[in-house]
Design a protein around this motif. Structure first.
Motif, mmCIF file in Angstrom:
data_model
loop_
_atom_site.group_PDB
_atom_site.id
_atom_site.type_symbol
_atom_site.label_atom_id
_atom_site.label_comp_id
_atom_site.label_asym_id
_atom_site.label_seq_id
_atom_site.Cartn_x
_atom_site.Cartn_y
_atom_site.Cartn_z
ATOM 1 N N LEU A 1 0.845 -1.203 0.000
ATOM 2 C CA LEU A 1 0.000 0.000 0.000
ATOM 3 C C LEU A 1 0.876 1.248 0.000
ATOM 4 N N CYS A 2 1.919 1.185 0.806
ATOM 5 C CA CYS A 2 2.829 2.333 0.876
ATOM 6 C C CYS A 2 3.501 2.544 -0.474
ATOM 7 N N MET A 3 3.858 1.447 -1.110
ATOM 8 C CA MET A 3 4.528 1.556 -2.401
ATOM 9 C C MET A 3 3.574 2.176 -3.435
ATOM 10 N N ARG B 1 9.164 9.145 3.906
ATOM 11 C CA ARG B 1 8.365 8.174 4.671
ATOM 12 C C ARG B 1 7.004 7.987 4.015
ATOM 13 N N CYS B 2 6.434 6.814 4.311
ATOM 14 C CA CYS B 2 5.109 6.517 3.786
ATOM 15 C C CYS B 2 4.088 7.289 4.607
ATOM 16 N N LEU B 3 3.453 8.247 3.966
ATOM 17 C CA LEU B 3 2.505 9.105 4.688
ATOM 18 C C LEU B 3 1.366 8.270 5.276
ATOM 19 N N ILE C 1 19.280 -4.698 9.878
ATOM 20 C CA ILE C 1 17.946 -4.144 9.628
ATOM 21 C C ILE C 1 17.715 -4.049 8.129
ATOM 22 N N GLU C 2 18.766 -3.577 7.443
ATOM 23 C CA GLU C 2 18.628 -3.440 5.999
ATOM 24 C C GLU C 2 18.365 -4.795 5.341
ATOM 25 N N ASN C 3 18.983 -5.831 5.894
ATOM 26 C CA ASN C 3 18.755 -7.163 5.335
ATOM 27 C C ASN C 3 17.292 -7.563 5.463
ATOM 28 N N ILE C 4 16.737 -7.306 6.639
ATOM 29 C CA ILE C 4 15.331 -7.671 6.845
ATOM 30 C C ILE C 4 14.451 -6.848 5.922
ATOM 31 N N VAL C 5 14.820 -5.578 5.805
ATOM 32 C CA VAL C 5 14.056 -4.698 4.917
ATOM 33 C C VAL C 5 14.080 -5.275 3.502
ATOM 34 N N GLU C 6 15.251 -5.711 3.075
ATOM 35 C CA GLU C 6 15.365 -6.281 1.730
ATOM 36 C C GLU C 6 14.480 -7.528 1.581
ATOM 37 N N GLU C 7 14.516 -8.342 2.630
ATOM 38 C CA GLU C 7 13.701 -9.560 2.582
ATOM 39 C C GLU C 7 12.224 -9.212 2.465
ATOM 40 N N LEU C 8 11.815 -8.227 3.261
ATOM 41 C CA LEU C 8 10.405 -7.815 3.207
ATOM 42 C C LEU C 8 10.073 -7.278 1.826
ATOM 43 N N MET C 9 11.011 -6.535 1.262
ATOM 44 C CA MET C 9 10.780 -5.971 -0.070
ATOM 45 C C MET C 9 10.619 -7.102 -1.095
ATOM 46 N N GLU D 1 9.317 2.608 -4.136
ATOM 47 C CA GLU D 1 10.290 1.752 -3.461
ATOM 48 C C GLU D 1 10.767 2.403 -2.161
ATOM 49 N N ILE D 2 11.020 3.686 -2.244
ATOM 50 C CA ILE D 2 11.468 4.406 -1.027
ATOM 51 C C ILE D 2 10.406 4.289 0.058
ATOM 52 N N SER D 3 9.164 4.492 -0.375
ATOM 53 C CA SER D 3 8.061 4.477 0.579
ATOM 54 C C SER D 3 7.919 3.097 1.216
ATOM 55 N N ALA D 4 7.978 2.067 0.393
ATOM 56 C CA ALA D 4 7.823 0.709 0.919
ATOM 57 C C ALA D 4 8.983 0.362 1.844
ATOM 58 N N LYS D 5 10.183 0.785 1.460
ATOM 59 C CA LYS D 5 11.353 0.476 2.296
ATOM 60 C C LYS D 5 11.239 1.171 3.641
ATOM 61 N N SER D 6 10.802 2.403 3.575
ATOM 62 C CA SER D 6 10.653 3.140 4.827
ATOM 63 C C SER D 6 9.615 2.443 5.703
ATOM 64 N N ALA D 7 8.506 2.036 5.088
ATOM 65 C CA ALA D 7 7.459 1.355 5.848
ATOM 66 C C ALA D 7 8.029 0.083 6.463
ATOM 67 N N ALA D 8 8.874 -0.606 5.704
ATOM 68 C CA ALA D 8 9.459 -1.849 6.211
ATOM 69 C C ALA D 8 10.258 -1.559 7.486
#
Ligand code: MAN
Length: 797
Positions: free
Chosen positions: A253-255, A269-271, A393-401, A485-492
């Motif tokens: 949704l954020c993306m 950030r995802c508003l 954290i970035e790794n988890i973010v990547e996984e979520l992405m 992508e930025i928005s989704a990553k931030s949400a992650a």
């Protein structure tokens, strides 16, 4: 000549007086007429002890003219009024020439010293010298210049004195008016306004608390309605997803919302997530690094409620939420002794992330939590091979992405090839993509090998205008995809932070609120649900190449409680519409790796599987679900009124303070009583400037301003001789001294400064300027400012 004659005569007659001298001493009268005895050593010692008759100095000339009939003695007429004082006058002052002082021996000596002859007696009984009484009055001639000077001085003084008196009067009036004004502003108006503000603040605080409580309870009401809608499948029920899928849903949704509009991405950030968290009482501190932290609203604490209300209000007003006080912030959100659980409906009794998080086979779970559990972050240590918290954290973010259903990688790759493509320079022909679809960028090795062949085959040049438009369209889309992508990553990152906090949060509810705030159309939501929820998702067969959206076509449903089917009809219908629309549409299989450039002539929706997401409009099937929430996004009228009132009181307070301090500055504070010079005489001259030319320069001094030196003829600019410093009165001369200091530094010398000394004059005028020492300037001014009593006295006016 006349004087020598008189002395000779005195010598001849003094012999007679020797007879009066007794052996023990001489008796004669002092200048006051008292008898005295002059001892022998003081006789003829060259000092006249007996001024009446000169009897002690007959052998010298010290008492010249003291013989009977020739020494006039001290005529009462010539003695000053204090003649009977114990101390004799040292000299005789000519009546019309008070500055001309004569030794007493020159009185009645036959020589006219005073211009009116007043040093020579007119009393006939004393007269025996030729000049006596016959001095002509030549004062008109002798004193003409002096009299003119004094007359001018007097008239200047009178005029100046008047001007000065008026200036002082004006100053006094201004001062008392201003002081009254200041008193009114400072002690009356300001106090009233402060009280008003205090009252208003109190009312505002109460109104804000009510607002915050109402807000929370409305969100809870609405969201619980979503869970228990009687007539149609509840919104909550549409999310037939496990926790991990729900997280993917939130991130998607954020993306999509950021792809729709740059406005949905605020400071990276995802508003929608920001707003949804706030609705659920989660107040983020975005500044902490590497993971954001948050505070949960404590509905029992007024501070927390008020901070929450401020965040909501500034969000409604479109401002960035204010950062809460640090003491309220809790890294990782772990419940402290004083922490209360979030509002009841926000948290569920279960572990919201359940096993899904643990099962997600990322080994970094510990790494995320550890910094927060220990209260500090592990430092990054490259050598030891230990992953820093940031990178874990970035790794988890990547996984979520990676778990997101929309794969933009093919679109990205092609888009970047097109955007980087530039047509060959003139002479070299280029084909339309439709005819040759293997166009490889010139700079790639294959491109070089094939260029010759291409040249022969290519018959049509690429239309530069079309290419420009394609690039424009793809540029815009690729910008959208980047934002998404930025928005989704931030949400992650935020979701990871929530998980790491151990705070029990209802992630499903959060997803619903993100869904609301993302303002994504039902069809995009439907696509997400069908592609994310394992209940509906069709496992893609790796071997066959099917369209990414094929998984949802035709849309399936599932029977739920109370005879309802899931997802809700609105979603199923929207999904069906998508299927209908895309039926037969071209697609690229994710397994097809396309490295080569395909120059399109136009960009249509679905380019490399990228369908632009759409925003939710009023007719959207989902809009009805959120009507009540829409109604909330406004500030209640009474609160908005109070806020307006408070704003205007604050504005007034500010302008009042400005007026007060400017008035205080004008009046000069207690330590600056001399701001307007003695008695305020400079008040009427404030900000006036005066000039004089001297040598090759013109000098200008501005009262309370600046002093400047310019070349004659130069209109502006010039050398800065200093800023106004002070006005003082010289104790000895009574002259006013005005000073300017801190001017431009002299080459190899001091900082320039100027000093004006003022003498009385009918008008203010600079008379001269001088530079007695390098870069120190002394100017003379005449002005009514100098026409005071002390000037009058010292000039005997
Ligand atoms: C300028 C003027 C002079 C000053 C010299 C010093 O020429 O300001 O008055 O004496 O600088 O270098």
């Amino acid at each position: 000549m006349a004087r020598r004659k008189v002395i000779a005569f005195a010598l001849s007659t003094s012999l007679l007086l020797l007879q009066n001298a007794s052996s023990s001493g001489l008796v004669c009268k002092t200048w006051t007429g008292a008898d005295q005895e002059v001892p022998p050593p003081r006789v003829n010692d060259g000092y006249c002890d007996c001024p009446h008759d000169g009897s002690d100095e007959v052998g010298t000339g010290a008492c010249a003219g003291s013989m009977d009939g020739m020494w006039a003695g001290l005529s009462p007429r010539l003695l000053p009024s204090d003649a009977d004082a114990a101390v004799p006058p040292a000299a005789f002052a000519c009546r019309q020439q008070p500055s001309l002082r004569l030794p007493l021996s020159r009185l009645n000596d036959g020589i006219c010293d005073c211009c009116d002859g007043s040093d020579e007696a007119t009393d006939p009984s004393l007269s025996s010298v030729s000049m006596r009484g016959s001095c002509p009055d030549i004062c008109d001639e002798v004193l003409a210049d002096e009299r003119a000077r004094v007359a001018k001085l007097r008239s200047d003084f009178e005029a100046g004195f008047k001007v000065r008196a008026e200036a002082i009067e004006e100053y006094d009036q201004w001062r008392s008016r201003s002081e009254e004004n200041l008193h009114q502003l400072r002690d009356v108006d300001m106090e009233i306004m402060k009280k008003d503000k205090e009252e208003l603040d109190l009312r505002l605080t109460t109104a804000k608390l009510t607002f915050a409580r109402d807000w929370i309870s409305s969100v809870m009401d609405i969201t619980s309605l979503m869970s228990t809608n009687e007539h149609q499948p509840s919104l909550k029920g549409m999310l037939i997803m496990d926790e991990m899928e729900t997280v993917s849903f939130i991130l998607s949704l954020c993306m999509l919302s950021a792809e729709i509009s740059a406005q949905n991405l605020v400071n990276g950030r995802c508003l929608a997530l920001d707003l949804a968290s706030l609705d659920l009482g989660i107040i983020w501190d975005h500044s902490s690094d590497p993971m954001p932290t948050f505070t949960l609203l404590d509905s029992e604490s007024k501070d927390s409620l008020s901070q929450y209300a401020d965040s909501i209000l500034s969000r409604i007003e479109g401002k960035e939420a204010k950062k809460g006080p640090q003491s309220n912030s809790r890294r990782g959100g772990r419940h402290g002794r004083n922490d209360r659980p979030p509002p009841p409906d926000v948290s569920s009794g279960d572990d919201p992330y359940g096993d899904d998080w643990e099962d997600n086979d990322h080994d970094d779970d510990e790494d995320i939590e550890s910094p927060h559990q220990d209260g500090e972050l592990e430092s990054s240590d490259g050598d030891s091979g230990v992953e820093s918290p940031k990178s874990s954290i970035e790794n988890i973010v990547e996984e979520l992405m990676d778990s997101l259903p929309h794969d933009r990688s093919l679109f990205r790759k092609q888009t970047s090839l097109v955007l980087n493509y530039s047509p060959p320079l003139s002479g070299k022909k280029q084909t339309k993509t439709e005819e040759i679809d293997d166009i490889v960028p010139e700079d790639s090795p294959e491109g070089a090998a094939e260029s010759e062949e291409e040249e022969q085959e290519n018959e049509h040049e690429v239309d530069p205008m079309a290419l420009k438009e394609v690039k424009l369209a793809l540029g815009r889309l690729s910008g959208s995809v980047d934002r998404g992508e930025i928005s989704a990553k931030s949400a992650a990152r935020y979701i990871v932070a929530m998980h790491a906090s151990e705070t029990v949060l209802d992630v499903e509810l959060l997803a619903l609120m993100v869904l609301y705030h993302s303002k994504i159309s039902a069809s995009d939501v439907a696509e997400l649900i069908y592609m994310i929820s394992s209940e509906f998702k069709v496992k893609e067969d790796e071997a066959t190449c099917s369209a990414p959206w094929a998984a949802m076509c035709p849309p399936r449903t599932k029977a739920g409680e109370g005879g309802r089917t899931y997802p809700p009809t609105v979603i199923v219908e929207a999904a069906q519409a998508v299927c209908d629309q895309r039926e037969g549409a071209a697609y690229v299989c994710s397994s097809q790796i396309e490295e080569e450039l395909n120059l399109p002539t136009e960009v249509s929706d679905g380019y490399y599987n990228y369908y632009e997401p759409r925003g939710r409009d009023v007719d959207d099937g989902l809009s009805a679900y959120f009507q009540d929430l829409d109604g909330m996004q406004m500030i209640p009228a009474d609160l908005s009124d109070l806020m307006k009132q408070r704003d205007s009181v604050e504005k007034e307070l500010k302008s009042l303070s400005i007026r007060i301090s400017s008035l205080e500055r004008e009046l000069g504070d207690d330590s600056d009583k001399s701001k307007y010079g003695a008695d305020g005489e400079l008040y009427t001259m404030r900000d006036s400037c005066h000039k004089v030319e001297q040598g090759k320069y013109e000098y200008e001094v501005c009262i309370f301003g600046k002093a400047t030196q310019r070349d004659i003829g130069q209109r502006s600019g010039g050398t800065n001789l200093g800023q106004w410093h002070s006005a003082t009165v010289d104790e000895n001369s009574g002259k006013r001294l005005l000073k300017w200091t801190g001017g431009t530094k002299c080459w190899n010398g001091p900082v320039r400064s100027a000093e004006v000394s003022i003498t009385c004059g009918a008008k203010t005028k600079l008379l001269s300027a001088d530079e007695p020492e390098t870069c120190r300037y002394i100017l003379e001014m005449e002005s009514p400012v100098g026409c005071d009593e002390s000037f009058k006295q010292s000039n005997a006016l």
